[in-house]
Design an enzyme around this catalytic site. Structure first.
Site, PDB file in Angstrom:
ATOM      1  N   HIS A 153       0.503  -2.406   5.832  1.00  0.00           N
ATOM      2  CA  HIS A 153      -0.750  -3.154   5.938  1.00  0.00           C
ATOM      3  C   HIS A 153      -1.609  -2.923   4.699  1.00  0.00           C
ATOM      4  CE1 HIS A 153      -0.298  -3.030  10.504  1.00  0.00           C
ATOM      5  NE2 HIS A 153       0.370  -1.948  10.148  1.00  0.00           N
ATOM      6  N   TYR A 154      -2.628  -3.760   4.512  1.00  0.00           N
ATOM      7  CA  TYR A 154      -3.754  -3.367   3.671  1.00  0.00           C
ATOM      8  C   TYR A 154      -4.988  -3.266   4.558  1.00  0.00           C
ATOM      9  CZ  TYR A 154      -4.826  -8.455   3.210  1.00  0.00           C
ATOM     10  OH  TYR A 154      -5.103  -9.786   3.430  1.00  0.00           O
ATOM     11  N   THR A 155      -5.974  -2.487   4.105  1.00  0.00           N
ATOM     12  CA  THR A 155      -7.146  -2.227   4.944  1.00  0.00           C
ATOM     13  C   THR A 155      -8.209  -3.312   4.838  1.00  0.00           C
ATOM     14  OG1 THR A 155      -8.244  -0.954   3.207  1.00  0.00           O
ATOM     15  CG2 THR A 155      -6.804   0.261   4.723  1.00  0.00           C
ATOM     16  N   GLU A 161      -1.211   2.120   6.258  1.00  0.00           N
ATOM     17  CA  GLU A 161      -2.307   1.314   5.719  1.00  0.00           C
ATOM     18  C   GLU A 161      -2.502   1.657   4.247  1.00  0.00           C
ATOM     19  OE1 GLU A 161      -4.282  -1.020   6.842  1.00  0.00           O
ATOM     20  OE2 GLU A 161      -4.135  -0.996   9.059  1.00  0.00           O
ATOM     21  N   HIS A 173       2.835  -6.532   7.956  1.00  0.00           N
ATOM     22  CA  HIS A 173       2.112  -6.917   9.170  1.00  0.00           C
ATOM     23  C   HIS A 173       2.205  -8.425   9.388  1.00  0.00           C
ATOM     24  CE1 HIS A 173      -1.855  -6.286  11.653  1.00  0.00           C
ATOM     25  NE2 HIS A 173      -0.806  -6.540  12.410  1.00  0.00           N
ATOM     26  N   ASP A 233      -1.609  -9.446   5.682  1.00  0.00           N
ATOM     27  CA  ASP A 233      -1.362  -8.216   4.910  1.00  0.00           C
ATOM     28  C   ASP A 233       0.097  -7.759   4.973  1.00  0.00           C
ATOM     29  OD1 ASP A 233      -2.235  -7.822   7.682  1.00  0.00           O
ATOM     30  OD2 ASP A 233      -2.159  -5.673   7.308  1.00  0.00           O
TER      31      ASP A 233
END
Length: 341
Positions: free
Chosen positions: A110-112, A174, A222, A232
């Site tokens: 994921h990215y945040t 993440e 994700h 993401d």
């Protein structure tokens, strides 16, 4: 008369005695059972199991004695969690059974969409979490937020191939990244990843995938497992580089892609683009590869978003959600290389 009665009585007496003697002869006398020696079960020539190690009252077992070809593994990464029933003792005399494997079957990236400090706050203080957080501060630290043996709340409603609710079976990573902004034309413009972050992610994924025997098909974005609602880690995440340099995840073979591309452009691809049979085939191929998608036979919103998610991962140069010949060729090459088992 008396003589006659005497003879009859004597006959009855003789008959009675004879019957009693015969009855005694026929009387059953039970035999005393002989005690048979107990036979011990035959044991196979099993190799002795490594012992459970104990440190400060905590048990550990870090050896694999199972058949790796069956994807079985007895190694325990961390302490052994055992029941403590009141009044009873749980023993590990026969520990471990060889027929077992890890619950951790997926790795989701994921990215945040937040900076470092806010990423930490959200992922530790709110109803969302991940097992690891890769910061963007230029150091050599990776933050662990959740025990690998526990569920983190990172995947949400999700599916891949035959599995659903991937929080149950995955480890979430993440990456601190601000995500995207939308330009004047409505196109998403994504933020790049820092070089140090990519190296951290690669080392972390490699370690986890190796320990838990996670296959390439289960190392995902994700957006792969929730394509209709997530983007993401986006098209700037370097999946091909991770595949080439670290042997992480999936990628297509160029020769297979080129063969499918040549076939697509030679069969007047545009003319059949809006044909329901062709759309149904595209949806079937996406579903066969792993995406959760209904076979509607229409270019509906869910199908377009799924194609876009596919392009983020495997054709990031253009992520317009349109199934063009190149995207179609890549999809077929991947289905060929990673068949659903």
């Amino acid at each position: 008369m008396r003589k006659t009665l005497y003879i009859i009585g004597l006959s009855v007496a003789v008959f009675s005695c004879t019957s009693q003697r015969n009855a005694k002869k026929r009387q059953y006398i039970p035999k005393t059972p002989s005690v048979q020696p107990k036979t011990t079960a035959k044991t196979t020539d099993e190799k002795p199991k490594p012992k459970v190690s104990t440190e400060h009252g905590v048990d550990f077992f870090t050896t694999n004695i199972a058949d790796a070809t069956k994807n079985d593994n007895t190694a325990s990464y961390g302490s052994i969690v055992s029941a403590k029933p009141v009044g009873y003792k749980v023993v590990k005399d026969y520990f471990p059974a060889i027929a077992q494997n890890f619950r951790q079957r997926y790795l989701i990236l994921h990215y945040t969409a937040l900076p470092d400090d806010k990423s930490i706050t959200v992922l530790t203080q709110q109803a969302v979490s991940a097992h690891y957080l890769v910061n963007n501060t230029g150091d050599n630290e990776i933050y662990q937020l959740v025990d690998e043996n526990k569920r983190a709340y990172h995947a949400g409603i999700s599916a891949w191939r035959t599995d659903k609710n991937l929080n149950d079976t995955s480890i979430g990573i993440e990456i601190v990244n601000t995500g995207y902004i939308t330009d004047a034309s409505g196109k998403r413009v994504f933020a790049p990843f820092d070089e140090a972050q990519i190296k951290k992610v690669a080392a972390l994924v490699k370690d986890i995938a190796t320990r838990y025997q996670i296959p390439a098909t289960n190392i995902l974005a994700h957006s792969d497992i929730a394509p209709t609602r997530k983007q993401d880690p986006g098209p700037l995440f370097p999946w091909k580089r991770l595949y080439d340099e670290y042997q992480i995840g999936m990628w297509y073979d160029d020769a297979a892609k080129q063969n499918y591309y040549d076939l697509a452009v030679s069969t007047d691809f545009p003319s059949k683009y809006n044909d329901s049979t062709f759309i149904f085939n595209v949806q079937t191929q996406l579903q066969k590869f792993g995406y959760a998608l209904d076979l509607s036979g229409k270019w509906d919103d869910a199908t377009k978003k799924t194609i876009e998610a596919f392009q983020y991962h495997f054709r990031p140069q253009n992520y317009d959600g349109i199934m063009d010949p190149e995207t179609y060729a890549i999809l077929q090459a991947l289905v060929l290389k990673y068949p659903l088992k």
